[in-house]
Design a protein around this motif. Structure first.
Motif, PDB file in Angstrom:
ATOM      1  N   GLY A  39      -5.770  -7.525  -9.855  1.00 20.35           N
ATOM      2  CA  GLY A  39      -6.615  -6.339  -9.851  1.00 20.35           C
ATOM      3  C   GLY A  39      -5.886  -5.085  -9.435  1.00 20.35           C
ATOM      4  N   TYR A  40      -5.111  -5.167  -8.368  1.00 19.35           N
ATOM      5  CA  TYR A  40      -4.430  -3.962  -7.882  1.00 19.35           C
ATOM      6  C   TYR A  40      -3.195  -3.636  -8.722  1.00 19.35           C
ATOM      7  CZ  TYR A  40      -7.616  -3.264  -4.052  1.00 19.35           C
ATOM      8  OH  TYR A  40      -8.756  -2.989  -3.320  1.00 19.35           O
ATOM      9  N   THR A  41      -2.609  -4.622  -9.381  1.00 21.92           N
ATOM     10  CA  THR A  41      -1.544  -4.316 -10.341  1.00 21.92           C
ATOM     11  C   THR A  41      -2.110  -3.561 -11.538  1.00 21.92           C
ATOM     12  OG1 THR A  41      -0.246  -6.258  -9.699  1.00 21.92           O
ATOM     13  CG2 THR A  41       0.209  -5.302 -11.864  1.00 21.92           C
ATOM     14  N   ALA A  42      -3.254  -4.036 -12.044  1.00 21.02           N
ATOM     15  CA  ALA A  42      -3.902  -3.338 -13.161  1.00 21.02           C
ATOM     16  C   ALA A  42      -4.304  -1.925 -12.753  1.00 21.02           C
ATOM     17  CB  ALA A  42      -5.136  -4.129 -13.623  1.00 21.02           C
ATOM     18  N   ALA A  43      -4.787  -1.754 -11.525  1.00 19.39           N
ATOM     19  CA  ALA A  43      -5.160  -0.416 -11.045  1.00 19.39           C
ATOM     20  C   ALA A  43      -3.947   0.504 -10.972  1.00 19.39           C
ATOM     21  CB  ALA A  43      -5.828  -0.522  -9.679  1.00 19.39           C
ATOM     22  N   THR A  44      -2.809  -0.045 -10.577  1.00 16.26           N
ATOM     23  CA  THR A  44      -1.583   0.759 -10.522  1.00 16.26           C
ATOM     24  C   THR A  44      -1.152   1.190 -11.926  1.00 16.26           C
ATOM     25  OG1 THR A  44      -0.879  -0.435  -8.537  1.00 16.26           O
ATOM     26  CG2 THR A  44       0.815   0.799  -9.743  1.00 16.26           C
ATOM     27  N   LEU A  45      -1.195   0.251 -12.872  1.00 20.01           N
ATOM     28  CA  LEU A  45      -0.826   0.574 -14.253  1.00 20.01           C
ATOM     29  C   LEU A  45      -1.819   1.554 -14.884  1.00 20.01           C
ATOM     30  CD1 LEU A  45       0.197  -2.997 -15.492  1.00 20.01           C
ATOM     31  CD2 LEU A  45       1.714  -1.097 -14.856  1.00 20.01           C
ATOM     32  N   ASP A  46      -3.062   1.517 -14.390  1.00 16.86           N
ATOM     33  CA  ASP A  46      -4.105   2.414 -14.888  1.00 16.86           C
ATOM     34  C   ASP A  46      -4.084   3.763 -14.172  1.00 16.86           C
ATOM     35  OD1 ASP A  46      -6.263   3.023 -16.574  1.00 16.86           O
ATOM     36  OD2 ASP A  46      -7.739   2.394 -15.066  1.00 16.86           O
ATOM     37  N   LEU A  47      -3.086   3.953 -13.300  1.00 17.04           N
ATOM     38  CA  LEU A  47      -2.892   5.201 -12.547  1.00 17.04           C
ATOM     39  C   LEU A  47      -4.029   5.480 -11.570  1.00 17.04           C
ATOM     40  CD1 LEU A  47      -1.540   7.520 -15.428  1.00 17.04           C
ATOM     41  CD2 LEU A  47      -0.270   5.986 -13.900  1.00 17.04           C
ATOM     42  N   GLN A  48      -4.744   4.424 -11.143  1.00 15.76           N
ATOM     43  CA  GLN A  48      -5.759   4.590 -10.101  1.00 15.76           C
ATOM     44  C   GLN A  48      -5.153   4.483  -8.708  1.00 15.76           C
ATOM     45  OE1 GLN A  48      -9.717   2.691 -10.829  1.00 15.76           O
ATOM     46  NE2 GLN A  48      -8.689   1.760 -12.581  1.00 15.76           N
ATOM     47  N   LEU A  49      -3.926   3.981  -8.630  1.00 16.88           N
ATOM     48  CA  LEU A  49      -3.189   3.914  -7.375  1.00 16.88           C
ATOM     49  C   LEU A  49      -1.868   4.652  -7.534  1.00 16.88           C
ATOM     50  CD1 LEU A  49      -3.537   0.147  -6.329  1.00 16.88           C
ATOM     51  CD2 LEU A  49      -5.025   2.046  -5.721  1.00 16.88           C
ATOM     52  N   SER A  50      -1.475   5.381  -6.507  1.00 20.31           N
ATOM     53  CA  SER A  50      -0.175   6.048  -6.504  1.00 20.31           C
ATOM     54  C   SER A  50       0.723   5.380  -5.459  1.00 20.31           C
ATOM     55  CB  SER A  50      -0.339   7.539  -6.190  1.00 20.31           C
ATOM     56  OG  SER A  50      -0.788   7.718  -4.861  1.00 20.31           O
ATOM     57  N   TRP A  51       1.906   5.922  -5.264  1.00 22.16           N
ATOM     58  CA  TRP A  51       2.852   5.297  -4.353  1.00 22.16           C
ATOM     59  C   TRP A  51       2.331   5.265  -2.917  1.00 22.16           C
ATOM     60  CZ3 TRP A  51       4.854   7.772  -0.140  1.00 22.16           C
ATOM     61  CH2 TRP A  51       4.766   9.164  -0.114  1.00 22.16           C
ATOM     62  N   GLU A  52       1.516   6.260  -2.532  1.00 23.00           N
ATOM     63  CA  GLU A  52       0.971   6.247  -1.174  1.00 23.00           C
ATOM     64  C   GLU A  52       0.094   5.016  -0.952  1.00 23.00           C
ATOM     65  OE1 GLU A  52       0.941  10.776  -2.213  1.00 23.00           O
ATOM     66  OE2 GLU A  52       0.561   8.872  -3.238  1.00 23.00           O
ATOM     67  N   ALA A  53      -0.694   4.659  -1.959  1.00 19.28           N
ATOM     68  CA  ALA A  53      -1.546   3.478  -1.843  1.00 19.28           C
ATOM     69  C   ALA A  53      -0.706   2.205  -1.734  1.00 19.28           C
ATOM     70  CB  ALA A  53      -2.487   3.395  -3.038  1.00 19.28           C
ATOM     71  N   LEU A  54       0.418   2.168  -2.435  1.00 15.80           N
ATOM     72  CA  LEU A  54       1.288   0.994  -2.350  1.00 15.80           C
ATOM     73  C   LEU A  54       1.890   0.852  -0.961  1.00 15.80           C
ATOM     74  CD1 LEU A  54       3.058   1.230  -5.837  1.00 15.80           C
ATOM     75  CD2 LEU A  54       0.983  -0.028  -5.188  1.00 15.80           C
ATOM     76  N   VAL A  55       2.154   1.976  -0.301  1.00 18.10           N
ATOM     77  CA  VAL A  55       2.617   1.942   1.093  1.00 18.10           C
ATOM     78  C   VAL A  55       1.535   1.367   1.993  1.00 18.10           C
ATOM     79  CG1 VAL A  55       3.318   3.364   3.061  1.00 18.10           C
ATOM     80  CG2 VAL A  55       4.249   3.841   0.788  1.00 18.10           C
ATOM     81  N   VAL A  56       0.288   1.775   1.760  1.00 12.80           N
ATOM     82  CA  VAL A  56      -0.842   1.242   2.532  1.00 12.80           C
ATOM     83  C   VAL A  56      -0.947  -0.261   2.334  1.00 12.80           C
ATOM     84  CG1 VAL A  56      -3.360   1.249   2.752  1.00 12.80           C
ATOM     85  CG2 VAL A  56      -2.124   3.407   2.518  1.00 12.80           C
ATOM     86  N   LEU A  57      -0.862  -0.721   1.097  1.00 18.46           N
ATOM     87  CA  LEU A  57      -0.939  -2.158   0.814  1.00 18.46           C
ATOM     88  C   LEU A  57       0.180  -2.920   1.524  1.00 18.46           C
ATOM     89  CD1 LEU A  57      -1.748  -2.034  -3.012  1.00 18.46           C
ATOM     90  CD2 LEU A  57      -3.296  -2.747  -1.189  1.00 18.46           C
ATOM     91  N   ALA A  58       1.389  -2.362   1.500  1.00 16.49           N
ATOM     92  CA  ALA A  58       2.520  -3.011   2.165  1.00 16.49           C
ATOM     93  C   ALA A  58       2.287  -3.081   3.677  1.00 16.49           C
ATOM     94  CB  ALA A  58       3.805  -2.255   1.854  1.00 16.49           C
ATOM     95  N   ALA A  59       1.751  -1.998   4.260  1.00 13.24           N
ATOM     96  CA  ALA A  59       1.482  -1.981   5.697  1.00 13.24           C
ATOM     97  C   ALA A  59       0.438  -3.026   6.069  1.00 13.24           C
ATOM     98  CB  ALA A  59       1.018  -0.591   6.125  1.00 13.24           C
ATOM     99  N   LEU A  60      -0.575  -3.209   5.225  1.00 11.80           N
ATOM    100  CA  LEU A  60      -1.590  -4.216   5.496  1.00 11.80           C
ATOM    101  C   LEU A  60      -1.002  -5.629   5.430  1.00 11.80           C
ATOM    102  CD1 LEU A  60      -4.644  -2.756   3.540  1.00 11.80           C
ATOM    103  CD2 LEU A  60      -4.466  -3.037   6.021  1.00 11.80           C
ATOM    104  N   VAL A  61      -0.124  -5.863   4.470  1.00 11.50           N
ATOM    105  CA  VAL A  61       0.519  -7.177   4.363  1.00 11.50           C
ATOM    106  C   VAL A  61       1.355  -7.454   5.611  1.00 11.50           C
ATOM    107  CG1 VAL A  61       2.247  -8.516   3.095  1.00 11.50           C
ATOM    108  CG2 VAL A  61       0.520  -7.207   1.844  1.00 11.50           C
ATOM    109  N   ILE A  62       2.115  -6.463   6.070  1.00  8.84           N
ATOM    110  CA  ILE A  62       2.941  -6.633   7.271  1.00  8.84           C
ATOM    111  C   ILE A  62       2.065  -6.877   8.499  1.00  8.84           C
ATOM    112  CG2 ILE A  62       4.542  -5.455   8.828  1.00  8.84           C
ATOM    113  CD1 ILE A  62       5.650  -4.010   6.314  1.00  8.84           C
TER     114      ILE A  62
END
Length: 291
Positions: A39-62
């Motif tokens: 879902g979030y990969t598709a959202a990234t490809l659909d330009l619904q997520l930018s690099w800032e959101a990917l940083v947030v996702l990485a922080a949550l995983v950590i």
């Protein structure tokens, strides 16, 4: 056509992931990460997520890795601090990088109601997904008879009290209806709103605080009211009446959680919201927005 397909894939995966987090079917801990990744990969490809959101996702995983039982106490503490700060920011839509599409925009459901806008949120559901994935005790299973019994009892008490209070405060009127886009509202409110909010306020805050205080009777009661108060405060943007109403509703949700777990809390939350949506002014009377 490509972007339209990506949008469908995004929301199909996220709705299914939320259902998986709530219903907890067999092997749900395998399916949930896969659905979220798609879902979030598709959202990234659909330009619904930018690099800032990917940083947030990485922080949550950590942070999720940091709170695991075998990690050092200080690291676990810091992981929880990061999650709490990010949960508040995500719930308030304060973090950049998420393009949440408006599914319903400025719709006046009844002539006396405030205009209603509903977004399909990519940020807020992460609060619930993190909790159920990072902390297995949050999703301790209960038999469905316990879930349904707790839900029924909580709604039997909570709906009359909350709606009578809303009527007395001049927030709503009796207005039975089937609004446009009702099915979309049901899916969003049940799977994106109720699951995220109950996973945080009831399972994480209420359940976690009770565990921290040795899970005695007084600890469970205190944790219930703390989570209800925080839930009320989270509705500060609606003014004191909505904060009061949300706090009272939070007691019902917390009572359902104690007796039926996360699934009962989610069902109770959605059930009260559905009564409001289908039978009373939604989201509220135009005059009630003035504080």
């Amino acid at each position: 056509m490509l972007y339209e397909s990506l949008a469908w894939l995004t929301w199909a995966c996220i709705f299914l992931a939320a259902a998986c987090a709530w219903l907890q079917p067999p092997r749900w801990r395998i399916h949930l990460p896969v659905l979220l990744a798609c879902g979030y990969t598709a959202a990234t490809l659909d330009l619904q997520l930018s690099w800032e959101a990917l940083v947030v996702l990485a922080a949550l995983v950590i942070a999720g890795g940091s709170v695991q039982p075998r990690k050092p106490p200080l690291l676990r503490f810091l992981g929880h601090v990061v999650y709490i700060v990010m949960a508040v920011a995500l719930g308030a839509h304060l973090l950049p990088g998420f393009q949440n599409p408006a599914a319903i925009y400025a719709l006046r459901i009844t002539p006396d109601a405030t205009p209603f806008t509903m977004f399909l949120n990519l940020d807020k559901p992460l609060v619930g997904f993190w909790a159920v994935l990072a902390l297995p005790w949050i999703t301790a299973r209960r038999f469905w008879r316990q879930v349904l019994s707790a839900t029924g009892a909580a709604l039997l008490l909570g709906v009359p009290v909350c709606m009578a209070l809303a009527l007395a405060l001049g927030m709503v009127n009796w207005a039975p209806k089937v609004p446009p886009d009702a099915l979309l509202w049901v899916l969003n409110n049940l799977l994106l709103v109720a699951v995220a909010e109950e996973a945080f306020f009831r399972a994480y805050v209420q359940g976690g605080l009770a565990r921290l205080l040795d899970n005695g009777a007084k600890a469970r009661i205190g944790a219930l009211f703390v989570s209800a108060i925080l839930f009320g405060l989270a509705h500060y943007s609606g003014g004191w009446r909505w904060m009061l109403l949300a706090g009272v509703a939070g007691v019902a949700y917390g009572w359902a959680y104690q007796r039926g777990g996360l699934r009962a809390a989610v069902l109770t939350h959605f059930g009260l919201n559905a009564v409001h949506f289908f039978f009373f002014t939604y989201p509220g009377l135009q005059a009630s927005a003035m504080n």
